[in-house]
Write a protein that holds these residues in place. Structure first.
Motif, PDB file in Angstrom:
ATOM      1  N   ILE A   1       8.137   0.246  -5.105  1.00  7.18           N
ATOM      2  CA  ILE A   1       7.787  -1.134  -4.752  1.00  7.18           C
ATOM      3  C   ILE A   1       6.324  -1.219  -4.358  1.00  7.18           C
ATOM      4  O   ILE A   1       5.587  -2.136  -4.766  1.00  7.18           O
ATOM      5  CB  ILE A   1       8.701  -1.656  -3.633  1.00  7.18           C
ATOM      6  N   ARG A   2       5.885  -0.287  -3.558  1.00  5.33           N
ATOM      7  CA  ARG A   2       4.486  -0.288  -3.117  1.00  5.33           C
ATOM      8  C   ARG A   2       3.535  -0.169  -4.310  1.00  5.33           C
ATOM      9  O   ARG A   2       2.527  -0.892  -4.400  1.00  5.33           O
ATOM     10  CB  ARG A   2       4.261   0.843  -2.126  1.00  5.33           C
TER      11      ARG A   2
ATOM     12  N   LYS B   1       3.466  -3.408  -6.420  1.00  4.29           N
ATOM     13  CA  LYS B   1       2.678  -4.466  -5.776  1.00  4.29           C
ATOM     14  C   LYS B   1       1.184  -4.219  -5.952  1.00  4.29           C
ATOM     15  O   LYS B   1       0.401  -5.154  -6.121  1.00  4.29           O
ATOM     16  CB  LYS B   1       3.060  -4.570  -4.300  1.00  4.29           C
TER      17      LYS B   1
ATOM     18  N   LYS C   1      14.681  -6.324   2.529  1.00  2.48           N
ATOM     19  CA  LYS C   1      13.377  -6.743   2.006  1.00  2.48           C
ATOM     20  C   LYS C   1      12.261  -6.288   2.942  1.00  2.48           C
ATOM     21  O   LYS C   1      11.259  -5.686   2.520  1.00  2.48           O
ATOM     22  CB  LYS C   1      13.345  -8.267   1.864  1.00  2.48           C
TER      23      LYS C   1
ATOM     24  N   ALA D   1       9.535  -5.326   0.207  1.00  2.00           N
ATOM     25  CA  ALA D   1       9.601  -6.285  -0.900  1.00  2.00           C
ATOM     26  C   ALA D   1       9.049  -7.638  -0.445  1.00  2.00           C
ATOM     27  O   ALA D   1       8.775  -7.857   0.735  1.00  2.00           O
ATOM     28  CB  ALA D   1      11.037  -6.422  -1.402  1.00  2.00           C
TER      29      ALA D   1
ATOM     30  N   ILE E   1      12.489   4.293  -3.760  1.00  2.00           N
ATOM     31  CA  ILE E   1      12.358   2.856  -3.958  1.00  2.00           C
ATOM     32  C   ILE E   1      11.173   2.264  -3.187  1.00  2.00           C
ATOM     33  O   ILE E   1      10.470   1.386  -3.686  1.00  2.00           O
ATOM     34  CB  ILE E   1      13.682   2.128  -3.577  1.00  2.00           C
ATOM     35  N   ARG E   2      10.909   2.763  -1.976  1.00  3.30           N
ATOM     36  CA  ARG E   2       9.766   2.244  -1.211  1.00  3.30           C
ATOM     37  C   ARG E   2       8.463   2.504  -1.953  1.00  3.30           C
ATOM     38  O   ARG E   2       7.600   1.624  -2.062  1.00  3.30           O
ATOM     39  CB  ARG E   2       9.715   2.891   0.176  1.00  3.30           C
TER      40      ARG E   2
ATOM     41  N   CYS F   1       7.565  -8.302  -5.987  1.00  2.00           N
ATOM     42  CA  CYS F   1       8.844  -7.580  -6.053  1.00  2.00           C
ATOM     43  C   CYS F   1       9.864  -8.189  -5.093  1.00  2.00           C
ATOM     44  O   CYS F   1       9.527  -8.533  -3.961  1.00  2.00           O
ATOM     45  CB  CYS F   1       8.640  -6.106  -5.695  1.00  2.00           C
TER      46      CYS F   1
END
Length: 515
Positions: A320-321, A324, A345, A350, A316-317, A330
């Motif tokens: 998200i990165r 972005k 977050k 996020a 997930i990290r 996000c």
């Protein structure tokens, strides 16, 4: 007469020009550059102008400002930033004349510039409530200031974005004569979302801390302060000029691999009470409020320890990165607690979190809960709690069409969001109905397929992909996982509970439980 202090960090490209402008004054001055442990050629460039350079003992603007003041030889101290190339040639006179002429003890600059979002949405509203005598200042966060050294010795220098507003408030509390002076038009770099978000938190924290000695008249004042802080977190989204794309993850169902509320109840011996609430109450607001009451007396550290014990979706990290980098904003949405959502977050990188607010006093839960406006339909007095209202909220407030939102969820409560968002992504959906309402289905244990979905920018709605997994129980606040996952939840909760009990010698956890 005047000591000009320039705190710098990696400003080798601009520092000489700033020094040259300051030297154009007719006043007797000394210039001190306080280097905040730069890694570029800032010090080398400053020394070319034959000024005094000192190295700060610790990184942080506030410490640099204080140590520059301590090194200063004159009675009037002036601070300027080292990265602005459009200072007027008479900057020293503009900032110090009122003090030299004994008309003021502290001067603070204001200037023409791009709209200051933190100023308008956080600093000014909070000042109007807590320090109304300071609400008229045009730019309370300006860092170009001058003051008598005798007063600066009596104030506290915050070591973050709160330093400038903190100095203004401290000078006011010392009953110093304060004047705001116009220094013309300046140009500086626009800050990123991450910087603005960090600034808003640190500025609001400083103002609230300085106001601790001021009695709060009523709960309405506290409510107004919370609204101001909340407004900042989300309205900064407007400051991203090209904001067109957003991804919202259901924190409980697609980021956490286990249900937070259930796991926390289990860890704190409230499992039976939670099941009683879910069995006897169907109204979502009552469920949320009564579930929050189970955590009365639990401190923030305990609540976050439960969150940290829950494994997250493996990549997930990274996802998200990458999102972005591609221009997506996000964030998370959850029926749970804001303190937990904000923690996750920040932990996962996020940009925002939409959640319910668990009331904390001195970092201990009161058991009370506030449901924010974005989960309710404000235009419908009889409306009930519904997470899907967030899409209308985002559309009305930030002018982001739901068609530009990717929503990632998997529970029964996600059905409307999956259908109304531009792209609804079902991540391991728990119900056939949820799967059929989604535009895309992710079957992989990882979230990486979302990057391909986002890259495409649109999705073709597809029907059933694979049979739903057998669901053990839907608890309303966020569906529990399958039986096997529930076993892992139970074991993890027991581990947390065991850790709490091991710490009884230091903190009597049992004493924190509500009577």
């Amino acid at each position: 007469m005047i000591s000009v202090i320039i705190p710098v960090l990696n400003e080798g490209a601009t520092i000489r020009q700033v020094i040259k402008v300051i030297k154009k004054t007719a006043r007797v001055i000394e210039i001190i550059v306080v280097d905040d442990n730069s890694t570029d050629n800032t010090v080398e460039e400053a020394l070319k102008e034959k000024v005094r350079v000192i190295t700060s003992s610790q990184r942080g603007k506030g410490i640099s400002m204080r140590e520059g003041m301590m090194a200063a030889k004159h009675d009037i101290i002036m601070y300027v930033d080292g990265d602005i190339l459009t200072y007027p040639e008479n900057l020293v006179e503009l900032l110090t004349d009122a003090i030299v002429n004994d008309e003021a003890d502290f001067t603070k600059s204001y200037f023409e510039r791009q709209a200051g979002r933190v100023t308008q949405l956080v600093a000014k509203p909070l000042l109007s409530i807590l320090f109304p005598d300071l609400a008229h200042f045009e730019q309370p966060l300006s860092g170009m200031i001058a003051a008598r050294k005798s007063l600066l010795k009596q104030v506290h220098f915050e070591n973050d974005y709160g330093v400038d507003i903190g100095l203004l408030i401290d000078m006011h509390l010392l009953q110093a004569r304060i004047r705001e002076v116009n220094i013309g038009k300046l140009e500086n770099a626009m800050q990123t979302w991450e910087q603005l978000s960090k600034m808003s938190r640190e500025v609001s924290r400083t103002i609230l801390r300085k106001a601790e000695s001021i009695p709060v008249q009523n709960l309405e004042t506290l409510g107004n302060i919370n609204i101001i802080r909340e407004q900042m977190e989300f309205s900064i989204l407007e400051s991203i000029d090209k904001l067109q794309k957003m991804v919202i993850f259901n924190l409980d169902e697609t980021v956490f691999t286990q249900n937070y509320t259930y796991l926390a109840a289990l860890a704190f011996d409230k499992e039976d009470a939670l099941y009683q609430i879910l069995e006897h109450y169907s109204d979502p607001v009552i469920r949320l409020e009564r579930s929050a009451a189970l955590f009365q007396g639990r401190n923030l550290a305990e609540l976050l320890e439960v969150a940290d014990s829950i494994p997250v979706t493996p990549d997930i990290r990274h996802v998200i990165r990458e999102l972005k980098k591609r221009g997506y904003v996000c964030g998370f949405i959850t029926d749970g607690f804001e303190c937990v959502a904000n923690h996750m977050k920040n932990k996962l990188g996020a940009d925002f979190a939409f959640a319910n607010r668990l009331h904390l006093i001195h970092s201990v839960s009161t058991g009370e809960l506030t449901i924010p406006e974005y989960f309710m339909d404000g235009n419908n007095p009889s409306a009930t709690y519904d997470k899907s209202n967030i899409l209308k909220y985002i559309s009305d407030k930030y002018h982001i069409s739901p068609q530009n939102v990717i929503y990632v969820g998997n529970g029964e409560s996600d059905r409307v969001m999956l259908q109304e968002a531009g792209v609804g992504v079902a991540y391991h959906p728990q119900f056939v109905e949820v799967e059929t309402m989604a535009d895309k289905v992710i079957e992989d244990i990882c979230m990486a397929p979302l990057l391909d979905i986002a890259q495409a920018g649109s999705a073709v709605r597809k029907n059933n992909r694979w049979p739903s997994k057998k669901v053990m129980r839907n608890i309303g606040i966020g569906s529990l996982a399958a039986v096997a996952t529930a076993g892992l939840i139970y074991l993890a909760a027991k581990q947390i509970k065991k850790a709490f009990e091991a710490d009884r010698d230091d903190v009597d956890v049992k004493a924190l439980k509500p009577a």
